[in-house]
Scaffold this motif. Sequence first.
Motif, PDB file in Angstrom:
ATOM      1  N   LYS A  60       0.764  -1.456   0.019  1.00  0.00           N
ATOM      2  CA  LYS A  60      -0.128  -0.185  -0.104  1.00  0.00           C
ATOM      3  C   LYS A  60       1.096   1.223   0.281  1.00  0.00           C
ATOM      4  CE  LYS A  60      -4.115  -2.805   2.367  1.00  0.00           C
ATOM      5  NZ  LYS A  60      -4.228  -2.240   4.139  1.00  0.00           N
ATOM      6  N   ILE A  61       2.095   0.861   1.048  1.00  0.00           N
ATOM      7  CA  ILE A  61       2.655   2.415   0.543  1.00  0.00           C
ATOM      8  C   ILE A  61       4.375   1.445   0.723  1.00  0.00           C
ATOM      9  CG2 ILE A  61       4.069   3.907   2.268  1.00  0.00           C
ATOM     10  CD1 ILE A  61       1.431   4.036   4.240  1.00  0.00           C
ATOM     11  N   PRO A  62       4.714   2.500  -0.865  1.00  0.00           N
ATOM     12  CA  PRO A  62       5.988   2.226  -1.385  1.00  0.00           C
ATOM     13  C   PRO A  62       6.967   2.344  -0.512  1.00  0.00           C
ATOM     14  CG  PRO A  62       4.983   3.226  -2.456  1.00  0.00           C
ATOM     15  CD  PRO A  62       4.292   3.461  -1.585  1.00  0.00           C
ATOM     16  N   PHE A  63       8.247   2.048  -0.780  1.00  0.00           N
ATOM     17  CA  PHE A  63       9.918   2.911  -0.504  1.00  0.00           C
ATOM     18  C   PHE A  63       9.827   4.276  -0.201  1.00  0.00           C
ATOM     19  CE2 PHE A  63      13.599   3.401  -0.033  1.00  0.00           C
ATOM     20  CZ  PHE A  63      14.336   4.190   1.481  1.00  0.00           C
ATOM     21  N   ASN A  64       9.972   4.203  -1.843  1.00  0.00           N
ATOM     22  CA  ASN A  64       9.758   5.381  -2.519  1.00  0.00           C
ATOM     23  C   ASN A  64       8.953   5.317  -3.716  1.00  0.00           C
ATOM     24  OD1 ASN A  64      11.922   7.633  -3.556  1.00  0.00           O
ATOM     25  ND2 ASN A  64      11.986   6.015  -5.366  1.00  0.00           N
ATOM     26  N   ARG A 119       9.263  17.476   2.513  1.00  0.00           N
ATOM     27  CA  ARG A 119       9.791  16.448   3.099  1.00  0.00           C
ATOM     28  C   ARG A 119      10.200  16.553   4.498  1.00  0.00           C
ATOM     29  NH1 ARG A 119      12.377  12.751  -1.422  1.00  0.00           N
ATOM     30  NH2 ARG A 119      13.800  12.087   0.894  1.00  0.00           N
ATOM     31  N   LYS A 120      10.549  17.443   4.751  1.00  0.00           N
ATOM     32  CA  LYS A 120      10.825  18.401   5.708  1.00  0.00           C
ATOM     33  C   LYS A 120       9.492  17.944   6.757  1.00  0.00           C
ATOM     34  CE  LYS A 120      15.176  20.825   5.425  1.00  0.00           C
ATOM     35  NZ  LYS A 120      15.420  22.008   5.805  1.00  0.00           N
ATOM     36  N   PHE A 177       8.598   9.776   0.532  1.00  0.00           N
ATOM     37  CA  PHE A 177       8.512  10.282  -0.349  1.00  0.00           C
ATOM     38  C   PHE A 177       8.189  11.716  -0.994  1.00  0.00           C
ATOM     39  CE2 PHE A 177       6.027   6.689  -0.796  1.00  0.00           C
ATOM     40  CZ  PHE A 177       5.094   7.432  -1.660  1.00  0.00           C
ATOM     41  N   TYR A 178       7.781  12.851  -1.648  1.00  0.00           N
ATOM     42  CA  TYR A 178       7.214  14.197  -1.579  1.00  0.00           C
ATOM     43  C   TYR A 178       5.761  14.226  -1.699  1.00  0.00           C
ATOM     44  CZ  TYR A 178       5.154  18.411  -3.462  1.00  0.00           C
ATOM     45  OH  TYR A 178       5.260  19.445  -3.636  1.00  0.00           O
ATOM     46  N   GLU A 179       5.587  12.581  -1.812  1.00  0.00           N
ATOM     47  CA  GLU A 179       4.112  12.235  -2.206  1.00  0.00           C
ATOM     48  C   GLU A 179       3.207  11.879  -1.302  1.00  0.00           C
ATOM     49  OE1 GLU A 179       2.418  12.683  -7.039  1.00  0.00           O
ATOM     50  OE2 GLU A 179       3.673  11.254  -6.553  1.00  0.00           O
ATOM     51  N   LEU A 180       3.768  10.998  -0.008  1.00  0.00           N
ATOM     52  CA  LEU A 180       3.187  10.778   1.023  1.00  0.00           C
ATOM     53  C   LEU A 180       2.764  11.320   1.897  1.00  0.00           C
ATOM     54  CD1 LEU A 180       4.355   7.516   2.774  1.00  0.00           C
ATOM     55  CD2 LEU A 180       5.911   8.932   3.854  1.00  0.00           C
ATOM     56  N   SER A 196      -1.213  10.902   6.967  1.00  0.00           N
ATOM     57  CA  SER A 196      -1.781   9.830   6.821  1.00  0.00           C
ATOM     58  C   SER A 196      -1.705   8.285   6.709  1.00  0.00           C
ATOM     59  CB  SER A 196      -3.814   9.515   5.756  1.00  0.00           C
ATOM     60  OG  SER A 196      -3.746   9.223   4.353  1.00  0.00           O
ATOM     61  N   ASP A 197      -0.730   8.314   5.753  1.00  0.00           N
ATOM     62  CA  ASP A 197      -0.082   7.619   5.281  1.00  0.00           C
ATOM     63  C   ASP A 197       1.588   7.597   5.849  1.00  0.00           C
ATOM     64  OD1 ASP A 197      -1.034   6.796   3.084  1.00  0.00           O
ATOM     65  OD2 ASP A 197       0.282   8.471   2.075  1.00  0.00           O
ATOM     66  N   VAL A 198       2.075   8.630   7.118  1.00  0.00           N
ATOM     67  CA  VAL A 198       3.093   8.179   7.467  1.00  0.00           C
ATOM     68  C   VAL A 198       2.039   8.040   9.171  1.00  0.00           C
ATOM     69  CG1 VAL A 198       4.191  10.262   9.040  1.00  0.00           C
ATOM     70  CG2 VAL A 198       4.277  10.957   6.888  1.00  0.00           C
ATOM     71  N   ASP A 199       1.272   8.544   9.420  1.00  0.00           N
ATOM     72  CA  ASP A 199       0.581   7.807  10.649  1.00  0.00           C
ATOM     73  C   ASP A 199       0.153   6.575  10.783  1.00  0.00           C
ATOM     74  OD1 ASP A 199       0.272  10.710  11.411  1.00  0.00           O
ATOM     75  OD2 ASP A 199      -1.872  10.790  11.021  1.00  0.00           O
TER      76      ASP A 199
END
Length: 378
Positions: A3-7, A258-259, A356-359, A362-365
Amino acid sequence: MIKIPFNKPYLHGRELVYIAQAVASGKISGDGIFTKKCHAFFEGRYGFSKALMTTSCTDALEMSALLLNIREGDEVIVPSFTFVSSANAFALRGAKLVFTDSEANNPNIDAEQLEALITPRTRAIVVVHYAGVACDMDRINAIADRYGVIVIEDAAQAIDSFYKGRPLGSIGAMSAFSFHETKNVISGEGGLLAINQPQYANRAEIIREKGTNRSSFFRGEVDKYGWVDIGSSFLPSDIVSAYLFAQLETLDEIQARRKAIWQRYWDRLAPVLPEFDVHLPFLPEFATNNAHMFYLVCRDLAQRTKLIAALKAQGIHAVFHYLSLHDSPYFQRKHDGRPLPNSDRFSNCLVRLPMFYELGDSDVDYVCNSILSHLSAS
Protein backbone atom coordinates in the motif's frame (compact mmCIF):
# COMPACT_ATOMS: atom_id res chain seq x y z
CA MET A 1 0.11 -6.14 -1.49
CA ILE A 2 2.16 -2.98 -0.98
CA LYS A 3 0.00 0.00 0.00
CA ILE A 4 2.88 2.33 0.85
CA PRO A 5 6.08 1.89 -1.19
CA PHE A 6 9.48 2.81 0.16
CA ASN A 7 9.94 5.36 -2.62
CA LYS A 8 7.95 6.92 -5.43
CA PRO A 9 9.67 9.13 -8.05
CA TYR A 10 8.22 12.63 -8.07
CA LEU A 11 7.04 14.33 -11.27
CA HIS A 12 6.28 18.02 -10.77
CA GLY A 13 5.05 18.71 -14.30
CA ARG A 14 7.71 20.80 -16.05
CA GLU A 15 9.97 17.78 -16.55
CA LEU A 16 8.18 16.66 -19.72
CA VAL A 17 7.99 20.24 -21.01
CA TYR A 18 11.74 20.67 -20.63
CA ILE A 19 12.48 17.30 -22.17
CA ALA A 20 10.44 18.36 -25.20
CA GLN A 21 12.39 21.63 -25.35
CA ALA A 22 15.68 19.73 -25.21
CA VAL A 23 14.57 17.52 -28.10
CA ALA A 24 13.37 20.52 -30.10
CA SER A 25 16.73 22.25 -29.61
CA GLY A 26 18.36 19.66 -31.85
CA LYS A 27 20.97 18.74 -29.24
CA ILE A 28 20.20 16.01 -26.73
CA SER A 29 23.78 14.85 -26.15
CA GLY A 30 25.91 16.13 -23.30
CA ASP A 31 26.32 19.78 -22.30
CA GLY A 32 23.17 21.05 -23.97
CA ILE A 33 21.06 23.96 -22.76
CA PHE A 34 19.66 22.20 -19.69
CA THR A 35 22.99 20.76 -18.60
CA LYS A 36 24.35 24.31 -18.60
CA LYS A 37 21.32 25.50 -16.62
CA CYS A 38 21.96 22.80 -14.01
CA HIS A 39 25.63 23.79 -13.78
CA ALA A 40 24.68 27.43 -13.26
CA PHE A 41 22.14 26.48 -10.59
CA PHE A 42 24.64 24.55 -8.48
CA GLU A 43 27.45 27.05 -8.88
CA GLY A 44 25.14 29.94 -8.04
CA ARG A 45 23.20 28.43 -5.15
CA TYR A 46 25.97 26.53 -3.39
CA GLY A 47 29.12 28.33 -4.50
CA PHE A 48 30.88 25.39 -6.12
CA SER A 49 33.88 26.56 -8.12
CA LYS A 50 32.90 24.20 -10.94
CA ALA A 51 29.85 21.95 -11.30
CA LEU A 52 29.81 19.15 -13.87
CA MET A 53 26.81 16.92 -14.50
CA THR A 54 27.68 13.23 -14.78
CA THR A 55 25.78 10.08 -15.63
CA SER A 56 25.81 9.00 -11.97
CA CYS A 57 27.28 9.76 -8.57
CA THR A 58 29.43 6.67 -9.15
CA ASP A 59 30.95 8.31 -12.21
CA ALA A 60 31.55 11.52 -10.27
CA LEU A 61 33.47 9.54 -7.65
CA GLU A 62 35.44 7.74 -10.36
CA MET A 63 36.32 11.11 -11.86
CA SER A 64 37.62 12.25 -8.47
CA ALA A 65 39.93 9.22 -8.33
CA LEU A 66 41.25 10.08 -11.80
CA LEU A 67 41.73 13.73 -10.85
CA LEU A 68 43.85 12.73 -7.86
CA ASN A 69 45.88 10.28 -9.97
CA ILE A 70 45.11 7.48 -7.54
CA ARG A 71 47.18 4.43 -8.39
CA GLU A 72 48.36 1.11 -7.04
CA GLY A 73 50.09 1.51 -3.70
CA ASP A 74 48.06 4.55 -2.66
CA GLU A 75 45.78 4.26 0.35
CA VAL A 76 42.30 5.73 0.61
CA ILE A 77 40.31 5.85 3.86
CA VAL A 78 36.62 5.07 3.39
CA PRO A 79 33.77 4.40 5.84
CA SER A 80 32.67 0.78 5.86
CA PHE A 81 28.99 1.67 6.19
CA THR A 82 28.39 3.13 2.73
CA PHE A 83 27.38 2.17 -0.77
CA VAL A 84 29.98 0.24 -2.73
CA SER A 85 30.61 3.14 -5.15
CA SER A 86 32.32 5.13 -2.38
CA ALA A 87 35.03 2.47 -2.30
CA ASN A 88 34.88 1.03 -5.82
CA ALA A 89 35.92 4.31 -7.44
CA PHE A 90 39.33 4.00 -5.78
CA ALA A 91 39.64 0.22 -5.93
CA LEU A 92 39.36 0.53 -9.71
CA ARG A 93 42.55 2.62 -9.69
CA GLY A 94 44.41 0.01 -7.62
CA ALA A 95 44.27 1.80 -4.27
CA LYS A 96 44.39 -0.02 -0.97
CA LEU A 97 41.12 0.62 0.85
CA VAL A 98 41.36 1.32 4.55
CA PHE A 99 37.91 1.07 6.10
CA THR A 100 36.92 3.01 9.18
CA ASP A 101 34.03 2.70 11.60
CA SER A 102 30.91 4.82 12.02
CA GLU A 103 30.25 6.93 15.06
CA ALA A 104 28.31 5.25 17.87
CA ASN A 105 25.28 7.51 17.57
CA ASN A 106 25.05 7.92 13.78
CA PRO A 107 26.37 6.17 10.67
CA ASN A 108 28.84 8.91 9.68
CA ILE A 109 32.59 8.35 9.71
CA ASP A 110 34.19 8.43 13.18
CA ALA A 111 36.68 11.31 12.96
CA GLU A 112 38.46 10.13 16.12
CA GLN A 113 39.75 7.07 14.27
CA LEU A 114 41.15 8.86 11.24
CA GLU A 115 44.56 9.98 12.45
CA ALA A 116 45.59 6.48 13.53
CA LEU A 117 44.78 5.16 10.04
CA ILE A 118 46.87 7.68 8.10
CA THR A 119 50.20 6.46 6.73
CA PRO A 120 52.73 8.03 4.33
CA ARG A 121 50.77 6.33 1.52
CA THR A 122 47.39 7.85 2.41
CA ARG A 123 46.16 10.03 -0.45
CA ALA A 124 42.52 10.69 0.35
CA ILE A 125 39.76 10.47 2.93
CA VAL A 126 36.25 9.85 1.60
CA VAL A 127 33.49 11.11 3.87
CA VAL A 128 29.85 10.13 3.36
CA HIS A 129 27.15 12.44 4.71
CA TYR A 130 24.72 9.69 5.61
CA ALA A 131 21.04 10.63 5.31
CA GLY A 132 22.17 14.14 4.37
CA VAL A 133 23.55 14.78 7.86
CA ALA A 134 27.01 16.35 7.89
CA CYS A 135 30.16 14.66 9.07
CA ASP A 136 32.33 16.79 11.38
CA MET A 137 34.10 18.51 8.52
CA ASP A 138 36.26 20.98 10.46
CA ARG A 139 37.74 18.18 12.48
CA ILE A 140 38.23 15.95 9.44
CA ASN A 141 39.78 18.73 7.35
CA ALA A 142 42.16 19.67 10.18
CA ILE A 143 43.48 16.11 10.27
CA ALA A 144 43.71 15.93 6.48
CA ASP A 145 45.57 19.25 6.26
CA ARG A 146 48.03 18.13 8.93
CA TYR A 147 49.05 15.16 6.79
CA GLY A 148 48.57 16.60 3.29
CA VAL A 149 45.61 14.35 2.50
CA ILE A 150 42.73 15.27 0.18
CA VAL A 151 39.14 15.13 1.45
CA ILE A 152 36.42 13.99 -0.94
CA GLU A 153 32.77 14.39 0.02
CA ASP A 154 30.39 11.65 -1.03
CA ALA A 155 27.36 13.92 -0.90
CA ALA A 156 25.05 11.51 -2.72
CA GLN A 157 22.31 12.04 -0.12
CA ALA A 158 23.23 15.55 0.94
CA ILE A 159 21.75 18.08 -1.46
CA ASP A 160 20.62 21.27 0.29
CA SER A 161 22.09 20.27 3.64
CA PHE A 162 24.62 22.29 5.58
CA TYR A 163 27.51 22.11 8.04
CA LYS A 164 27.86 25.23 10.21
CA GLY A 165 26.15 27.21 7.47
CA ARG A 166 28.29 25.82 4.65
CA PRO A 167 26.64 23.71 1.93
CA LEU A 168 27.61 20.07 2.00
CA GLY A 169 29.65 19.31 -1.08
CA SER A 170 31.42 22.68 -0.88
CA ILE A 171 33.88 21.83 1.90
CA GLY A 172 36.15 19.07 0.57
CA ALA A 173 38.41 19.43 -2.45
CA MET A 174 35.63 17.91 -4.54
CA SER A 175 32.32 16.18 -4.01
CA ALA A 176 29.87 13.85 -5.69
CA PHE A 177 26.06 14.09 -5.72
CA SER A 178 23.39 11.64 -6.84
CA PHE A 179 20.10 12.26 -8.64
CA HIS A 180 19.01 8.64 -8.59
CA GLU A 181 15.25 8.23 -8.30
CA THR A 182 15.51 7.65 -4.54
CA LYS A 183 17.09 11.05 -3.87
CA ASN A 184 15.45 14.37 -2.94
CA VAL A 185 15.68 15.71 -6.49
CA ILE A 186 16.00 13.23 -9.29
CA SER A 187 16.70 12.56 -12.94
CA GLY A 188 16.19 8.78 -12.83
CA GLU A 189 19.92 8.25 -12.95
CA GLY A 190 22.44 11.06 -12.85
CA GLY A 191 25.08 12.73 -10.75
CA LEU A 192 27.26 15.78 -10.30
CA LEU A 193 30.93 16.37 -9.62
CA ALA A 194 31.48 19.61 -7.69
CA ILE A 195 35.00 21.03 -7.79
CA ASN A 196 35.95 23.32 -4.89
CA GLN A 197 39.67 23.75 -5.58
CA PRO A 198 40.05 25.52 -8.95
CA GLN A 199 43.27 23.72 -9.87
CA TYR A 200 41.20 20.63 -10.65
CA ALA A 201 38.58 22.34 -12.82
CA ASN A 202 40.19 22.27 -16.27
CA ARG A 203 41.36 18.69 -15.96
CA ALA A 204 37.94 17.62 -14.71
CA GLU A 205 36.43 18.89 -17.97
CA ILE A 206 39.03 16.92 -19.94
CA ILE A 207 38.52 13.68 -18.02
CA ARG A 208 34.75 14.03 -18.41
CA GLU A 209 35.16 14.48 -22.20
CA LYS A 210 37.02 11.22 -22.91
CA GLY A 211 40.41 12.82 -22.22
CA THR A 212 39.96 15.53 -24.84
CA ASN A 213 39.94 19.33 -24.58
CA ARG A 214 36.61 19.41 -26.42
CA SER A 215 34.99 21.77 -23.89
CA SER A 216 37.72 24.35 -24.46
CA PHE A 217 37.20 24.02 -28.21
CA PHE A 218 33.47 24.73 -27.96
CA ARG A 219 34.20 27.82 -25.86
CA GLY A 220 36.55 29.04 -28.59
CA GLU A 221 39.64 28.78 -26.40
CA VAL A 222 41.47 26.47 -28.84
CA ASP A 223 41.08 26.09 -32.61
CA LYS A 224 40.92 22.29 -32.52
CA TYR A 225 40.66 19.59 -29.91
CA GLY A 226 42.39 16.28 -29.40
CA TRP A 227 43.36 13.60 -26.92
CA VAL A 228 45.33 15.31 -24.14
CA ASP A 229 44.79 13.10 -21.05
CA ILE A 230 43.07 9.96 -19.84
CA GLY A 231 39.32 10.08 -19.40
CA SER A 232 36.01 8.52 -20.27
CA SER A 233 32.49 9.48 -21.32
CA PHE A 234 30.93 10.84 -18.13
CA LEU A 235 28.43 13.27 -19.74
CA PRO A 236 24.71 12.65 -19.34
CA SER A 237 22.22 13.32 -22.10
CA ASP A 238 20.64 16.76 -22.00
CA ILE A 239 17.31 14.93 -21.59
CA VAL A 240 18.52 13.81 -18.15
CA SER A 241 19.47 17.37 -17.26
CA ALA A 242 16.12 18.68 -18.54
CA TYR A 243 14.29 16.43 -16.10
CA LEU A 244 16.61 17.45 -13.27
CA PHE A 245 16.34 21.17 -13.96
CA ALA A 246 12.57 21.04 -13.52
CA GLN A 247 13.17 19.43 -10.15
CA LEU A 248 15.74 22.05 -9.18
CA GLU A 249 13.25 24.82 -9.93
CA THR A 250 10.97 23.31 -7.25
CA LEU A 251 13.72 22.33 -4.81
CA ASP A 252 12.43 24.54 -2.01
CA GLU A 253 8.92 23.14 -2.37
CA ILE A 254 10.23 19.57 -2.40
CA GLN A 255 12.39 20.18 0.63
CA ALA A 256 9.57 21.80 2.60
CA ARG A 257 7.30 18.80 2.06
CA ARG A 258 9.99 16.24 2.85
CA LYS A 259 10.89 18.09 6.05
CA ALA A 260 7.22 18.12 7.08
CA ILE A 261 7.04 14.35 6.54
CA TRP A 262 10.25 13.81 8.48
CA GLN A 263 9.00 15.94 11.37
CA ARG A 264 5.68 14.08 11.49
CA TYR A 265 7.56 10.79 11.83
CA TRP A 266 9.66 12.30 14.61
CA ASP A 267 6.73 13.78 16.51
CA ARG A 268 4.83 10.50 16.45
CA LEU A 269 7.72 8.16 17.24
CA ALA A 270 10.22 10.05 19.39
CA PRO A 271 8.17 10.02 22.62
CA VAL A 272 7.51 6.27 22.47
CA LEU A 273 10.25 4.28 20.73
CA PRO A 274 12.95 4.49 23.43
CA GLU A 275 10.89 2.25 25.71
CA PHE A 276 11.23 -0.47 23.05
CA ASP A 277 15.00 0.09 22.75
CA VAL A 278 14.56 1.53 19.25
CA HIS A 279 16.47 4.71 18.44
CA LEU A 280 15.77 7.60 16.07
CA PRO A 281 18.21 9.59 13.90
CA PHE A 282 20.80 11.67 15.73
CA LEU A 283 21.39 15.21 14.45
CA PRO A 284 24.60 16.92 15.63
CA GLU A 285 24.35 20.62 16.50
CA PHE A 286 26.60 21.54 13.57
CA ALA A 287 24.37 19.81 10.99
CA THR A 288 21.08 20.58 9.28
CA ASN A 289 18.53 17.99 8.19
CA ASN A 290 17.61 17.81 4.50
CA ALA A 291 14.99 15.09 5.16
CA HIS A 292 16.57 12.68 2.75
CA MET A 293 15.77 9.73 4.97
CA PHE A 294 13.94 8.72 8.13
CA TYR A 295 15.43 5.65 9.76
CA LEU A 296 15.20 3.69 12.98
CA VAL A 297 17.96 1.74 14.72
CA CYS A 298 16.60 -1.42 16.28
CA ARG A 299 18.00 -3.25 19.28
CA ASP A 300 19.35 -6.12 17.20
CA LEU A 301 18.98 -7.99 13.90
CA ALA A 302 16.12 -10.13 15.18
CA GLN A 303 14.06 -7.11 16.22
CA ARG A 304 14.66 -5.43 12.84
CA THR A 305 13.79 -8.56 10.88
CA LYS A 306 10.49 -8.92 12.72
CA LEU A 307 9.67 -5.22 12.30
CA ILE A 308 10.27 -5.26 8.54
CA ALA A 309 8.15 -8.40 8.21
CA ALA A 310 5.34 -6.90 10.32
CA LEU A 311 5.30 -3.73 8.22
CA LYS A 312 5.27 -5.77 5.03
CA ALA A 313 2.23 -7.65 6.32
CA GLN A 314 0.52 -4.26 6.66
CA GLY A 315 1.44 -3.31 3.09
CA ILE A 316 4.36 -1.04 4.07
CA HIS A 317 7.69 -1.37 2.32
CA ALA A 318 10.46 -0.59 4.83
CA VAL A 319 14.02 -1.60 4.01
CA PHE A 320 17.43 -2.04 5.60
CA HIS A 321 20.49 -0.39 4.08
CA TYR A 322 24.20 -1.06 3.55
CA LEU A 323 26.09 -4.18 4.51
CA SER A 324 29.51 -3.37 5.98
CA LEU A 325 31.98 -3.26 3.08
CA HIS A 326 34.89 -4.51 5.19
CA ASP A 327 32.93 -7.75 5.68
CA SER A 328 31.71 -8.06 2.08
CA PRO A 329 32.41 -11.20 0.00
CA TYR A 330 34.82 -9.19 -2.17
CA PHE A 331 36.80 -7.48 0.58
CA GLN A 332 36.70 -9.51 3.78
CA ARG A 333 39.93 -11.37 2.97
CA LYS A 334 41.65 -8.06 2.21
CA HIS A 335 40.54 -6.37 5.46
CA ASP A 336 43.20 -5.91 8.12
CA GLY A 337 41.07 -7.54 10.80
CA ARG A 338 40.13 -4.45 12.83
CA PRO A 339 36.63 -4.79 14.29
CA LEU A 340 34.23 -2.09 13.14
CA PRO A 341 31.36 -2.66 15.56
CA ASN A 342 29.32 0.46 14.85
CA SER A 343 29.28 -0.20 11.12
CA ASP A 344 28.16 -3.76 11.79
CA ARG A 345 25.48 -2.56 14.19
CA PHE A 346 23.98 -0.21 11.62
CA SER A 347 24.18 -2.97 9.00
CA ASN A 348 22.21 -5.27 11.29
CA CYS A 349 19.85 -2.84 13.01
CA LEU A 350 19.03 0.15 10.77
CA VAL A 351 15.68 0.22 8.95
CA ARG A 352 14.51 2.96 6.58
CA LEU A 353 10.89 4.06 6.51
CA PRO A 354 9.00 5.22 3.40
CA MET A 355 10.01 8.76 2.43
CA PHE A 356 8.91 10.55 -0.74
CA TYR A 357 7.26 13.83 -1.71
CA GLU A 358 3.75 12.45 -2.21
CA LEU A 359 3.64 10.52 1.06
CA GLY A 360 0.53 11.84 2.81
CA ASP A 361 0.09 12.66 6.48
CA SER A 362 -2.35 9.77 6.79
CA ASP A 363 0.27 7.47 5.25
CA VAL A 364 2.84 8.57 7.82
CA ASP A 365 0.34 7.99 10.60
CA TYR A 366 -0.44 4.54 9.23
CA VAL A 367 3.27 3.63 9.20
CA CYS A 368 3.74 4.95 12.74
CA ASN A 369 0.66 3.19 14.06
CA SER A 370 1.82 -0.07 12.47
CA ILE A 371 5.26 0.26 14.05
CA LEU A 372 3.90 1.00 17.51
CA SER A 373 1.27 -1.73 17.28
CA HIS A 374 3.90 -4.32 16.37
CA LEU A 375 6.36 -3.25 19.07
CA SER A 376 3.65 -3.16 21.72
CA ALA A 377 2.59 -6.69 20.84
CA SER A 378 6.12 -8.09 20.68
